[in-house]
Scaffold this motif. Structure first.
Motif, PDB file in Angstrom:
ATOM      1  N   ALA A 317      11.027  -3.470   0.006  1.00 47.64           N
ATOM      2  CA  ALA A 317      10.898  -2.096  -0.480  1.00 47.64           C
ATOM      3  C   ALA A 317      11.162  -1.098   0.652  1.00 47.64           C
ATOM      4  CB  ALA A 317       9.513  -1.863  -1.073  1.00 47.64           C
ATOM      5  N   GLU A 318      10.628  -1.399   1.833  1.00 47.01           N
ATOM      6  CA  GLU A 318      10.848  -0.511   2.981  1.00 47.01           C
ATOM      7  C   GLU A 318      12.320  -0.498   3.375  1.00 47.01           C
ATOM      8  OE1 GLU A 318       8.248  -2.118   5.883  1.00 47.01           O
ATOM      9  OE2 GLU A 318       6.408  -1.219   5.026  1.00 47.01           O
ATOM     10  N   LEU A 319      12.954  -1.651   3.282  1.00 48.54           N
ATOM     11  CA  LEU A 319      14.351  -1.747   3.668  1.00 48.54           C
ATOM     12  C   LEU A 319      15.278  -0.973   2.729  1.00 48.54           C
ATOM     13  CD1 LEU A 319      16.528  -3.056   5.502  1.00 48.54           C
ATOM     14  CD2 LEU A 319      16.488  -5.031   3.946  1.00 48.54           C
ATOM     15  N   TYR A 320      15.009  -1.088   1.415  1.00 45.02           N
ATOM     16  CA  TYR A 320      15.904  -0.506   0.432  1.00 45.02           C
ATOM     17  C   TYR A 320      15.474   0.881  -0.063  1.00 45.02           C
ATOM     18  CZ  TYR A 320      18.441  -4.893   0.150  1.00 45.02           C
ATOM     19  OH  TYR A 320      19.208  -5.992   0.451  1.00 45.02           O
ATOM     20  N   LEU A 321      14.142   1.158   0.007  1.00 44.27           N
ATOM     21  CA  LEU A 321      13.666   2.440  -0.510  1.00 44.27           C
ATOM     22  C   LEU A 321      13.299   3.414   0.601  1.00 44.27           C
ATOM     23  CD1 LEU A 321      11.423   1.153  -3.448  1.00 44.27           C
ATOM     24  CD2 LEU A 321      13.807   1.913  -3.527  1.00 44.27           C
ATOM     25  N   GLY A 322      13.168   2.896   1.814  1.00 41.27           N
ATOM     26  CA  GLY A 322      12.865   3.769   2.960  1.00 41.27           C
ATOM     27  C   GLY A 322      11.403   4.165   3.034  1.00 41.27           C
TER      28      GLY A 322
END
Length: 322
Positions: A317-322
């Motif tokens: 989620a952090e990788l794709y949603l920031g």
């Protein structure tokens, strides 16, 4: 070699009927000129063979003539069980023997049965390797196979996965198994213990003295027991997961058969989905396996596995949603 080719030529005509010199040359992997010489030799031997010129011509045996030269050699007979596995036969150096055995069998069959056999060959094909994996190259397979057949001890240089990687082993080879495009050697080491070796990992082979094969050894039964034991060693824990209807539908295609079987045996309906208990190798391995199902699966137990999956999803989620 030439005598064998003459027999093959004769059997080809008996099996397939009229054939041109070009077609015969292609089948036997020789020149057209060689076919002309072979036909002259068969004529001289009294074989009722005649040829017609022109685009629709070719060589043909006199109607009703059938050769009785259909006896199988020892090697051809040994290779018959591999007739549906041409790749495996070629790996073992038996490709030509399999082709010759099939040709002799076809020639020996009466016409209606020959037609049925030909039709079978055009409708069924066995492809041994798994999806996404090529057959493994094993340069020393023929040497190992010969030692298995002749019951000869071998000394092998073997590269394994753990240190020390390169080791030397003296083995009594008991059998070869083709599994998903990879060859495995079942052999007895210096003790009475029987182990499995990946043939592609064998770096060198020296053939030594003969050995006495263990009385009553059954390769197929041993292999089945070894697979069962291997799977039992692999799966040292269990997990409880909830699958959506879609997750349950596709679950089998994402896991090993032993996991799918355990799920089928333990499944209970749970709030519109399905709860199952499955064996796992480790928390890390199970995390990767279950993430393939995305949002169609929820880990209930153990807590450590649930935490690992949660952490992985959070990183995504952090990788794709920031």
């Amino acid at each position: 070699m030439r005598a064998s080719r003459l027999v093959s030529l004769l059997l080809l005509l008996q099996t397939k009927g009229r054939m041109t010199a070009s077609a015969l040359a292609s089948e036997l992997e020789v020149s057209v000129r060689t076919i002309y010489r072979d036909v002259e030799s068969l004529h001289a031997a009294g074989v009722p063979l005649y040829g017609d010129a022109g685009p629709t011509g070719g060589y043909q045996l006199l109607d009703g003539y059938r050769t009785r030269l259909t006896g199988l050699t020892e090697q051809e007979a040994e290779s018959l069980f591999l007739a549906g596995l041409p790749g495996a036969a070629a790996d073992l150096g038996l490709g030509d023997a399999v082709a010759a055995a099939q040709l002799k069998l076809m020639a020996a069959l009466p016409s209606p049965m020959r037609d049925r056999a030909s039709r079978m060959a055009t409708r069924f094909h066995l492809d041994a390797p798994s999806w996404y994996y090529d057959s493994e190259r094993s340069p020393l397979l023929e040497v190992v196979a010969d030692a298995v057949w002749r019951e000869r001890t071998i000394e092998v240089g073997y590269r394994r996965w753990r240190a020390p990687e390169d080791v030397t082993r003296t083995l009594r080879p008991l059998g070869l198994v083709l599994k998903a495009g990879r060859w495995y050697l079942v052999a007895q080491g210096s003790s009475a213990r029987i182990s499995t070796y990946r043939v592609a990992q064998i770096q060198s082979v020296e053939v030594l003295e003969p050995f006495d094969r263990p009385a009553g050894f059954d390769l197929a039964a041993h292999w089945a027991a070894s697979l069962e034991e291997f799977q039992a060693r692999q799966h040292t824990g269990t997990a409880v997961v909830r699958l959506s209807a879609r997750g349950w539908e596709v679950f089998d295609s994402h896991v090993l058969p032993v996991v799918a079987k355990a799920a089928a045996e333990s499944v209970v309906e749970d709030g519109g989905g399905f709860r199952v208990t499955i064996p796992i190798e480790s928390v890390a391995h199970a995390t990767g396996m279950l993430l393939r199902l995305g949002g169609e699966v929820e880990v209930l137990e153990p807590a450590e596995l649930r935490e690992q999956v949660t952490a992985a999803v959070r990183r995504l989620a952090e990788l794709y949603l920031g």
